[in-house]
Design a protein around this motif. Structure first.
Motif, PDB file in Angstrom:
ATOM      1  N   LEU A   7       0.375 -17.397 -29.154  1.00 33.61           N
ATOM      2  CA  LEU A   7      -0.284 -16.301 -28.457  1.00 33.61           C
ATOM      3  C   LEU A   7       0.123 -16.425 -26.997  1.00 33.61           C
ATOM      4  O   LEU A   7      -0.209 -17.409 -26.335  1.00 33.61           O
ATOM      5  N   VAL A   8       0.883 -15.456 -26.522  1.00 33.75           N
ATOM      6  CA  VAL A   8       1.447 -15.504 -25.178  1.00 33.75           C
ATOM      7  C   VAL A   8       0.843 -14.368 -24.358  1.00 33.75           C
ATOM      8  O   VAL A   8       0.889 -13.201 -24.765  1.00 33.75           O
ATOM      9  N   ARG A   9       0.293 -14.720 -23.208  1.00 32.63           N
ATOM     10  CA  ARG A   9      -0.300 -13.728 -22.306  1.00 32.63           C
ATOM     11  C   ARG A   9       0.612 -13.586 -21.096  1.00 32.63           C
ATOM     12  O   ARG A   9       1.034 -14.579 -20.502  1.00 32.63           O
ATOM     13  N   LEU A  10       0.908 -12.329 -20.744  1.00 35.43           N
ATOM     14  CA  LEU A  10       1.822 -12.016 -19.655  1.00 35.43           C
ATOM     15  C   LEU A  10       1.159 -11.050 -18.685  1.00 35.43           C
ATOM     16  O   LEU A  10       0.604 -10.031 -19.110  1.00 35.43           O
ATOM     17  N   GLU A  11       1.238 -11.346 -17.393  1.00 36.97           N
ATOM     18  CA  GLU A  11       0.682 -10.468 -16.365  1.00 36.97           C
ATOM     19  C   GLU A  11       1.829  -9.950 -15.512  1.00 36.97           C
ATOM     20  O   GLU A  11       2.514 -10.723 -14.830  1.00 36.97           O
ATOM     21  N   ARG A  44       0.342  -4.566 -25.463  1.00 35.20           N
ATOM     22  CA  ARG A  44      -0.126  -4.158 -24.134  1.00 35.20           C
ATOM     23  C   ARG A  44      -1.644  -4.176 -24.213  1.00 35.20           C
ATOM     24  O   ARG A  44      -2.248  -3.430 -24.975  1.00 35.20           O
ATOM     25  N   MET A  45      -2.264  -5.034 -23.405  1.00 33.08           N
ATOM     26  CA  MET A  45      -3.711  -5.213 -23.454  1.00 33.08           C
ATOM     27  C   MET A  45      -4.428  -4.524 -22.304  1.00 33.08           C
ATOM     28  O   MET A  45      -5.650  -4.436 -22.302  1.00 33.08           O
ATOM     29  N   THR A  49      -1.396  -6.081 -18.192  1.00 35.55           N
ATOM     30  CA  THR A  49      -1.511  -7.264 -19.052  1.00 35.55           C
ATOM     31  C   THR A  49      -0.827  -7.002 -20.387  1.00 35.55           C
ATOM     32  O   THR A  49      -1.117  -6.017 -21.066  1.00 35.55           O
ATOM     33  N   GLY A  51       1.293  -9.068 -23.939  1.00 33.22           N
ATOM     34  CA  GLY A  51       1.280 -10.289 -24.720  1.00 33.22           C
ATOM     35  C   GLY A  51       2.269 -10.240 -25.854  1.00 33.22           C
ATOM     36  O   GLY A  51       2.859  -9.198 -26.162  1.00 33.22           O
ATOM     37  N   PRO A  86       4.167 -17.240 -17.857  1.00 36.79           N
ATOM     38  CA  PRO A  86       3.580 -16.886 -19.146  1.00 36.79           C
ATOM     39  C   PRO A  86       2.630 -17.985 -19.627  1.00 36.79           C
ATOM     40  O   PRO A  86       2.932 -19.171 -19.498  1.00 36.79           O
ATOM     41  N   GLN A  87       1.483 -17.563 -20.158  1.00 41.87           N
ATOM     42  CA  GLN A  87       0.522 -18.500 -20.730  1.00 41.87           C
ATOM     43  C   GLN A  87       0.792 -18.563 -22.226  1.00 41.87           C
ATOM     44  O   GLN A  87       0.502 -17.610 -22.951  1.00 41.87           O
ATOM     45  N   GLU A  89       0.054 -20.239 -25.752  1.00 46.84           N
ATOM     46  CA  GLU A  89      -0.901 -21.037 -26.511  1.00 46.84           C
ATOM     47  C   GLU A  89      -0.398 -21.201 -27.938  1.00 46.84           C
ATOM     48  O   GLU A  89      -0.019 -20.230 -28.584  1.00 46.84           O
TER      49      GLU A  89
END
Length: 100
Positions: A7-11, A44-45, A49, A51, A86-87, A89
């Protein structure tokens, strides 16, 4: 069956939202080429944001993906496109429903 995932979070940096969306859309052919990545989603969250969610049969396949072309492209573009690194997890999947 898939048992592990990323699970990758991108800003996105301000003004880079469209470029991030295009980058993620452009990664689909790379994901299609990975035989050990049966599940891959670009998300797209929110306005800035984004992911990636992808799932794998086992940890070896997940590690192979992390060493593959999508991860390399993501890290090569990180400073240009993202407000922070990138975060990423690594997660274990408890229950999965996929088409048969």
């Amino acid at each position: 069956m898939v048992k592990v995932a990323l699970l990758v979070r991108l800003e996105a940096k301000p003004g880079k939202e469209s470029a991030v969306a295009s980058f993620l859309e452009g990664a689909l052919p790379l994901a299609d080429q990975e035989g050990t990545t049966p599940v891959w989603f670009a998300l797209r969250m929110g306005p800035s944001t984004f992911g990636i969610f992808d799932a794998f049969a086992d940890d070896a396949d997940r590690k192979a993906h992390l060493a593959g072309p999508i991860a390399a492209a993501l890290m090569a573009k990180a400073a240009e496109l993202f407000a922070k690194p990138p975060q990423i997890e690594q997660v274990d999947l408890l229950a999965v429903k996929l088409p048969r």
